[in-house]
Design an enzyme around this catalytic site. Structure first.
Site, short mmCIF file in Angstrom:
data_model
loop_
_atom_site.label_atom_id
_atom_site.label_comp_id
_atom_site.label_asym_id
_atom_site.label_seq_id
_atom_site.Cartn_x
_atom_site.Cartn_y
_atom_site.Cartn_z
N LYS A 131 0.84 -1.21 0.00
CA LYS A 131 0.00 0.00 0.00
C LYS A 131 0.87 1.25 0.00
O LYS A 131 0.65 2.17 -0.79
CB LYS A 131 -0.90 -0.04 1.24
CG LYS A 131 -2.09 0.86 1.14
CD LYS A 131 -3.02 0.66 2.33
CE LYS A 131 -3.75 -0.67 2.24
NZ LYS A 131 -4.37 -1.09 3.47
N ARG B 41 -3.48 2.95 8.31
CA ARG B 41 -3.80 1.67 7.66
C ARG B 41 -2.55 0.79 7.59
O ARG B 41 -1.44 1.28 7.38
CB ARG B 41 -4.30 1.91 6.23
CG ARG B 41 -5.40 2.93 6.18
CD ARG B 41 -5.76 3.29 4.77
NE ARG B 41 -6.64 2.31 4.18
CZ ARG B 41 -7.02 2.32 2.92
NH1 ARG B 41 -6.55 3.24 2.08
NH2 ARG B 41 -7.85 1.42 2.46
N GLY C 189 -5.80 -10.88 7.05
CA GLY C 189 -5.90 -11.03 8.50
C GLY C 189 -5.45 -9.81 9.29
O GLY C 189 -5.58 -9.77 10.51
N MET D 48 -4.76 -5.68 10.57
CA MET D 48 -5.63 -4.67 11.16
C MET D 48 -6.37 -3.86 10.09
O MET D 48 -5.83 -3.56 9.04
CB MET D 48 -4.80 -3.70 11.99
CG MET D 48 -5.67 -2.85 12.88
SD MET D 48 -4.80 -1.43 13.54
CE MET D 48 -4.98 -0.26 12.21
N ARG E 235 -3.73 -1.28 -6.24
CA ARG E 235 -2.91 -2.50 -6.16
C ARG E 235 -3.36 -3.44 -7.26
O ARG E 235 -4.45 -3.28 -7.81
CB ARG E 235 -3.08 -3.17 -4.80
CG ARG E 235 -4.51 -3.57 -4.54
CD ARG E 235 -4.65 -4.27 -3.20
NE ARG E 235 -6.05 -4.40 -2.87
CZ ARG E 235 -6.51 -4.82 -1.71
NH1 ARG E 235 -5.68 -5.15 -0.77
NH2 ARG E 235 -7.80 -4.92 -1.48
N HIS F 299 -16.18 -8.21 2.35
CA HIS F 299 -15.14 -9.11 2.85
C HIS F 299 -15.35 -10.54 2.34
O HIS F 299 -14.44 -11.17 1.80
CB HIS F 299 -15.17 -9.09 4.38
CG HIS F 299 -14.15 -9.96 5.02
ND1 HIS F 299 -14.41 -11.26 5.37
CD2 HIS F 299 -12.85 -9.75 5.32
CE1 HIS F 299 -13.33 -11.79 5.90
NE2 HIS F 299 -12.36 -10.89 5.87
N SER G 55 13.77 -41.41 -6.70
CA SER G 55 12.60 -40.55 -6.54
C SER G 55 12.49 -40.20 -5.06
O SER G 55 12.48 -41.09 -4.21
CB SER G 55 11.34 -41.28 -7.00
OG SER G 55 10.21 -40.46 -6.75
N GLY H 258 10.98 -39.57 -1.80
CA GLY H 258 9.72 -39.78 -1.08
C GLY H 258 9.73 -38.84 0.10
O GLY H 258 10.08 -39.20 1.22
N ASP I 175 7.95 -39.59 3.71
CA ASP I 175 8.72 -40.32 4.71
C ASP I 175 10.02 -39.60 5.04
O ASP I 175 10.45 -39.60 6.19
CB ASP I 175 9.02 -41.75 4.21
CG ASP I 175 7.86 -42.68 4.52
OD1 ASP I 175 7.39 -42.66 5.67
OD2 ASP I 175 7.40 -43.37 3.60
N CYS J 37 8.19 -37.70 -5.48
CA CYS J 37 6.82 -38.20 -5.53
C CYS J 37 6.10 -38.05 -4.21
O CYS J 37 4.97 -38.48 -4.04
CB CYS J 37 6.78 -39.64 -6.01
SG CYS J 37 7.65 -40.77 -4.90
C1 PEP Z 1 6.80 -40.75 0.42
O1 PEP Z 1 7.14 -41.29 1.46
O2 PEP Z 1 7.03 -39.57 0.14
C2 PEP Z 1 6.02 -41.50 -0.57
C3 PEP Z 1 5.71 -40.97 -1.73
O3 PEP Z 1 5.59 -42.73 -0.20
P1 PEP Z 1 4.34 -42.99 0.74
O4 PEP Z 1 3.62 -41.71 0.92
O5 PEP Z 1 3.54 -44.03 0.06
O6 PEP Z 1 5.00 -43.49 1.98
MG MG Z 2 7.10 -43.43 1.59
#
Ligand code: PEP
Ligand code: MG
Length: 875
Positions: free
Chosen positions: A23, A93, A102, A104, A337, A455, A764, A766, A769, A831
């Site tokens: 602003k 403001r 959120g 003021m 804006r 709002h 990949s 994960g 985990d 993934c």
């Molecule tokens: C992960 O662990 O990121 C994953 C893709 O495998 P899962 O969520 O099946 O454990």
């Molecule tokens: Mg996993």
């Protein structure tokens, strides 16, 4: 020289957004452009950060700078703060770098007290106006600075209106308003135990502190977390000379957009209220006039406004959202804006601006918030179901999409119901920032009051949540758990449906169907694909999901969770049988039942993907998700297996694990029971052979071994895969390429990635985990305490939603480098759920991954985020 914390509007520019907030930077820019902006100054975001380091006090040197800026501003206005003969009034403001709902609210008319109000009345020869301004100030100051509930003042105001037989606020006389002021001050005294502050300088400092405090209120914290805004940005405060829209019928105030924020259509869109102050429009208390009416009411002002809007849009090269006030027939600009807009209009505006030659394709891509695409991919009503439904009321079509759910009347009840897994429609008289969390969890929002810029409308649009606002046929009383809609009684828990694209409200639940995308969406996605270097894959476990993902532009499958293929009630018994088998023979019997199902599933997926890469992850069932718990299921399974119920129960209890997430899952299963990996390899290869034959597609299966932490365990499973694949291919008289890779989801795998890469042909990440194991907290239970971590500012965002770049990210980077040291062409992907989160996608781009993989509906989001990452990192 000491640090500069306060900037006059004439000293700033749009480039100083980080320091002055959005602003403040734009007010400075408009001032420089020579537009009619009431003069003022901005207290910087650094002053806010300093306020917190100084234990919530404003340092003397900052107070001195505020004082100096105030003097210049007074001089410009030719008025003095607290001078009864010619009082100077200001608005205060908030304004962070990114707009933050959120924060003021505005305080107007600051500087009024018992003396200056009399002076103002004399000076303007308008006693009514002066006391109207004073009562507004007392209410706003009490509410936002001193935390005296607004409702308490509203009740007084309504009572005075009622007593004097007034329908509209504007019907109250000066005498009535004097009485309001008296009662308001008495309320303040009662609530705070002190008189309403009379010293304007004290009022100003308290207001500035309140803005700083609001940076840290729970609503702002929630909003920041949802929108990836760091805590240390702080907010700026804008102090600006007041102009008055409530001085008579040649005055007014309004908001307008240079293009329609709902559709993107190129036309001035907005509204205004004659004889009113800013909050009247935004709060939606009175129903405003459309901006086109201004052409008739004040043609000169209208022309000037149209020109100003054009100047601003071409200057900022984007759709502008402007606030303005007209005082005595003269136009003043209070804010501009880049306007918030629906996802559909964001795409249209981006495409139009490129076609109009105003911006490049790359700039267009950067203008679209990837997360907002969610809104486009949202459901609409099934036409047949809609045909059969009868609408009971119509309000404003404030934010598009279709929604059905159970009615709840408060944000808290909505949050609770959603926590129970219910679909929720939040019904409110009008919404306020306190309702944000309730709005977030709702499928749709219905309000009785408020216009297109109220709002509810603005916030719902921003969230991409369906909203019908200002629906006069809704009668709702604060505190009650029922309402009437178009004369129909509706109580808490009843189903209703909303169409945010038409404004129609329906009784009951109308079936919805998924969104279809086309036109501008395809254009934008096409541009995104042109610039991005990251590939976008999908996580899909069924041919249906795979096909959906391809429609959304997925270029491959990064993760098929094979255990998910057995959640079906008619499949789970075979899976359970396999898990509870006590001998290899029993297990092989169960696996033989699973084999044909797997072959069919894999074939379906290969076909749906049409030759695109398909990564199949071997079984990784956390045991607790699969073991039978129901007596009925246990009896049936025992019967199937020809064993006694007691024996089966003994096996189940022997399989109990204290930490199933760290238990006998992932490749550990295949290490213990190699026959599982054998069956899965057989299924992958046979399915590929059959689809190759049937379609001629060159299927190259990618087999992914989960939860590897040590290269030897990967090698052990890989050897089984290779031996089985060789055997199957020999049996069938074919040979073709397949790959074996691994997930990097255990910190040890990341740390020893150079060794792992000697066996793995691809990695990949994960990150679900990997996050769980890096932080050492359970992905299933962390939700219970993470809230405390946000409010105590230990974490700013959910590490399961957004990659923790400092810790988990460091492991990823290390694994990528180590892996490629061993195998320079190693393909790297992600993934975990983070693969569809824009900021995580950007991180993946920076550390050189080849692809991100995410759920089908997030594929377009990832495509756009990947393009933005490529564009911003090229700059
Ligand atoms: C992960 O662990 O990121 C994953 C893709 O495998 P899962 O969520 O099946 O454990
Ligand atoms: Mg996993």
């Amino acid at each position: 020289m000491s640090q500069k914390y306060v900037y006059l509007f004439s000293e700033g520019s749009a480039k100083m957004r980080d320091l002055l907030g959005g602003k403040g930077a734009n007010l400075a820019e408009m001032t420089t452009l020579g537009l009619p902006v009431p003069f003022g100054f901005t207290v910087s975001t650094e002053a806010c950060t300093r306020y917190y380091t100084d234990k919530m006090t404003i340092a003397d040197e900052i107070i001195d700078q505020i004082e100096a800026a105030l003097v210049v501003t007074e001089e410009k206005a030719g008025k003095k703060f607290g001078d009864p003969s010619n009082p100077f009034l200001v608005s205060v403001r908030s304004g962070a770098r990114a707009s933050m709902p959120g924060m003021m609210d505005t305080i107007l008319n600051l500087g009024l007290n018992d003396d200056t109000v009399v002076g103002l009345a004399k000076l303007t020869n308008n006693e009514r106006f002066a006391f109207d301004s004073y009562r507004r100030f007392i209410q706003m100051f009490s509410d936002v600075v001193m935390e005296v509930e607004k409702k308490k003042f509203d009740e007084i105001f309504e009572e005075i209106k009622h007593k004097n037989n007034c329908k509209l606020d504007t019907e109250l006389t000066a005498e009535n308003l004097k009485e309001v002021v008296k009662l308001y001050k008495a309320m303040y005294l009662k609530e705070k135990g002190i008189e309403f502050p009379q010293n304007p300088r004290e009022q100003l400092l308290e207001a500035i502190k309140a803005v700083f405090r609001s940076w840290d209120n729970p609503r702002a914290i929630v909003y920041r977390r949802k929108n990836d805004i760091p805590y240390d940005w702080g907010t700026a405060v804008n102090v600006q000379a007041m102009v008055f829209g409530n001085m008579g019928n040649d005055c007014g105030t309004g908001v307008a957009f240079t293009r329609d924020p709902a559709t993107g259509e190129k036309r001035l869109f907005g509204e205004y209220l004659i004889n009113a102050q800013g909050e009247d429009v935004v709060a939606g208390i009175r129903t405003p006039q459309p901006i086109d009416r201004l052409k008739i009411d004040m043609p000169g002002v209208y022309d000037q406004f149209v020109k100003t809007a054009q100047i601003l849009e071409s200057h900022y090269r984007d759709m502008q959202d402007m606030e303005y006030t007209i005082q005595g027939g003269k136009l003043f600009m209070l804010q501009t804006r880049n306007g918030k807009r629906t996802a559909a209009s964001a795409l249209k505006i981006a495409c139009d601006l490129v076609n109009e030659g105003m911006i490049t394709e790359e700039e267009a891509l950067l203008k679209i918030d990837p997360k907002s695409l969610d809104a486009l991919l949202h459901p609409t009503f099934k036409p047949a179901a809609l045909k059969a439904a009868k609408d009971i009321a119509t309000g404003l079509a404030a934010s598009p999409g279709a929604a059905c759910g159970r009615v709840y009347f408060t944000a808290e009840d909505a949050v609770e119901a959603s926590g129970r897994g219910e679909k929720v429609i939040l019904v409110r008289l009008e919404t306020s920032p306190e309702d944000i969390e309730g709005m977030h969890v709702s499928q749709g929002i219905l309000t009785a009051r408020g216009g297109m810029t109220s709002h509810a409308a603005v916030v719902a649009r921003g969230m991409g949540t369906c909203c019908v606002a200002g629906c006069g046929d809704v009668r709702v009383v604060e505190g009650a758990k029922s309402c009437t809609i178009g004369g129909n009684a509706v109580k808490e828990g009843d189903w209703i449906s909303l169409n945010g694209s038409t404004g129609k409200v329906y009784l009951g639940a109308i079936e919805t169907m998924p969104a279809e995308v086309s036109g501008n969406f395809a254009t934008i996605m096409g541009w995104a694909d042109k610039f991005r270097t990251l590939k976008v894959y999908t996580n899909a476990d069924t041919p249906f999901d795979a096909a959906k993902a391809v429609e959304f532009g997925a270029e491959g499958i990064g993760l098929t969770r094979t255990e998910h293929m057995f959640f079906d009630p008619d499949r789970i018994p075979a899976m359970r049988e396999m898990i509870v088998s006590n001998t290899e023979e029993e297990r092989r019997k169960a696996l033989a039942k699973l084999l044909p199902m797997q072959i069919e599933d894999f074939k379906g997926i290969y076909k749906a993907m049409g030759g695109r890469p398909v990564t199949i992850r071997f079984l990784d069932p956390p045991l607790h998700e699969f073991l039978p718990t129901d007596e009925e299921d246990i009896i049936a399974l025992a019967k199937d297996m020809g064993i006694t119920v007691d024996d089966l129960k003994a096996t189940i209890s022997s399989l109990h694990e204290f930490n199933p997430m760290m238990g006998h899952r992932g490749c550990r299963l295949a290490v213990t029971y190699p026959e599982i990996a054998e069956m899965q390899t057989r299924a992958v290869i046979i399915a590929a052979i059959e689809v190759r034959k049937e379609t001629g597609l060159d299927i190259v299966p990618e087999i992914m071994i989960p939860l590897v932490g040590e290269v030897k365990e990967l090698k052990y499973v890989k050897d089984i895969v290779d031996a089985t694949a060789k055997k199957v291919m020999e049996e069938q008289g074919v040979t073709f390429k397949y790959e074996v890779g691994t997930m990097i989801e255990i910190p040890r795998a990341a740390i020893t990635a150079d060794e792992i890469a000697t066996e793995a042909e691809f990695f990949s990440f994960g990150t679900n985990d990997l996050t769980q194991m890096t932080f050492g907290f359970s992905r299933d239970d962390a939700g219970k305490f993470l809230g405390e971590y946000y409010s105590k500012k230990i974490y700013e965002s959910d590490p399961f939603a957004r990659v923790d770049q400092k810790g988990v990210g460091k492991l990823m980077e290390m694994a990528a480098t180590l892996g490629r040291k061993t195998r320079p062409n190693l393909s790297l992907g992600i993934c975990g759920e983070h693969g569809g989160d824009p900021s995580s996608v950007e991180f993946c781009h920076r550390i050189g991954l080849n692809y991100v993989s995410c759920s089908p509906f997030r594929v377009p989001i990832a495509r756009l985020a990947a393009a933005q990452a490529a564009i911003t990192n090229k700059k």
